[in-house]
Design a protein around this motif. Sequence first.
Motif: not given
Length: 673
Positions: A268-276
């Motif tokens: 989840n590197y590009g997902d700054k929420t880490l939870i998408r």
Amino acid sequence: MNLKFLLTFALTAGSLSALTAADAFAQESAKLTGTVIGTERSFDYDAGQASYDVNTRANAFDGDVNTFFASDERSHTWVGLDLGTPHIITRVGWSPRNDNNVGSGRVVLGLFEGANEADFSDATPIYIVKEGAEYGVVSHADVSCGKGFRYVRYAGPSDVRCNIAEVEFYGYEGAGEEKYATLTGLPTVVINTENGEEPQGKEKADEKKSTIKIISAEGELLSAPGTLRLRGNASMQFDKKPYRIKFDKKQRPLDAPAKAKKWTLINNYGDKTLIRNLVAWEICRKFPQIWTPYGRLVDVVVNGEYKGTYQLCDQVEVKEGRMPLNEIEPEDFAATDAADFDYFMEIDGYAGNGDPWAVPENWESGYRVPVTLKYPDPDDLKEMNCPAPYEYIKSAYQQMENAVMAGGFPDNNYEEVLDRESWLVHFLIGEITANPDMYWSTYMSKKAGDSKFYTGPEWDFDLGFGNDYRTYSRIFSSRWTYLMGTPAGANDGNGWNNPAIHNFARRILTNDSRNLPKAKKLFLDAIDNGLTANALDEFIDNLAAEIAVSQDLNFKRWKILDQGVHMNPGETIRGSYAEYIAQLKEFIRHRLSYIDTTSFAGVETDGIEGVATDSEAAVLTFDGGIEVRGATQVSVYNLQGMSIYNGAAGRIATGRGIFIVKADGRSYKALVD
Ligand code: CA
């Protein structure tokens, strides 16, 4: 208390900066001594070269906060003690090298570990340093790991040469109990690879033998041998690597439904929420679903280095507790008729790393769509010299694709070979999440004794929820995500792919006037089933609370919170995790409303433009006309109210336009394009 403890305490008590109330506990738990172990080669800053005499590992245990250990190598170095016998560690201490040029941050993510093998191949983390520490004093933290360790160490964070002035361990002798501590409250996944080598690729040859440990939030340990390799496509190129674990024997980690060998650690590197992904799967659970994968947020440590917050996740495969299809033993392949297999495949824009036809498990459909057979495993088919199932499913897929693409609905009877509901759910999930990858990767299956292809599970949402600069500005101006064109389809102009998948979707949605109303009905049912912005807010807030400590460490390890990485739209870059969470919630709130009021505008599920459900008349379009099935009396009007047709059901030539169709007293709207 034994004599050793008394001596140790007497020697060290004076060097402690301040004895606190908590030290009553520490008095039962002496400051421990032992043989100094760790990385041998140090670094002499004055000489600017490697050394075995200056800044050595012994400096970390000399009681002097002005002497320090610096390793020659910048990463994967450590210093520790051989305690001679197992000890339960109750407290650890650390003091950074006193170097104002660099700051106290060198200890952040420093990891304390215990082991009972001298090479730390069985290491378990017991504490991680979360903040920069004060110079010239030793900072302390209590440790709640119940297991006794003979070997204990402080492993320096990445790229700081360890640079530690003092390390302290407190505790008492004993084997302890099988009770462990997590690093942040999330489960901790600990992987120690053979020889400490990390995998560099995602093929079998890249695998590293490993001991894999998973510590649950309650402190229970799963420990088993297996292998580690990388996984993924674009995500594999980032510094924070995605991994695939394969246990030697089936395991059921944490509360996962499946007991299986293969598990994934999504970065989840590009997902700054880490939870998408987890939020998308929560949305999936509001719809009829074939299977929604298991995912759980965890911290990952590899060879003594903290790697960040990951998502421990199912491997997408046919297995009990996973994709629910019948498995046939390879030994029985030859004796099984091809029609009696269940099949599982992926429409995979990444197949073959950009050359989808280069690997045997892929084929190119008649409309140039890359299809990868996942089950039965093409390697197994090959090994069993059993090509019939491969040819069978290729042919069945082609018939399905032909039926959808042929137009002239419904003569081709496409719904006999494509399950409309699961396809429409895939469509809706892609739309709600505005996922530009929605047709890059689409899973489909076909069961024995059932002519239909089913769509699902849903997978990979890191670019969804407004996280792709290529589509960001158009999400709320296009009626549908899939109509935004590239890259919202397996179609990025690389030469080998084309708009076929996109056309496939368009045919289904525009050539059969029942499909948008049916999709809207599924959407409204999902809302009734709890698909609301408020419910998702709560789900997101709970995850954000669960991850609070972990995400802080994750973004200390990967300093990208305020940077654009992967496909991040510039407009969305923020400085704090909380802002990304607020942004995600706002996106979902806006999106659900938009789909309802704008995307589905004019699509009615009852009343004058009533829904055509499966049990009612079917109003279908073909090039230049409308076909009505399942009704006896049909009238067609143009938008000016002029009668175009009045008579029996069947094919009616209308030319292009929008028409109102009345069939047995119910009205429908049809777009002929
Ligand atoms: Ca020292």
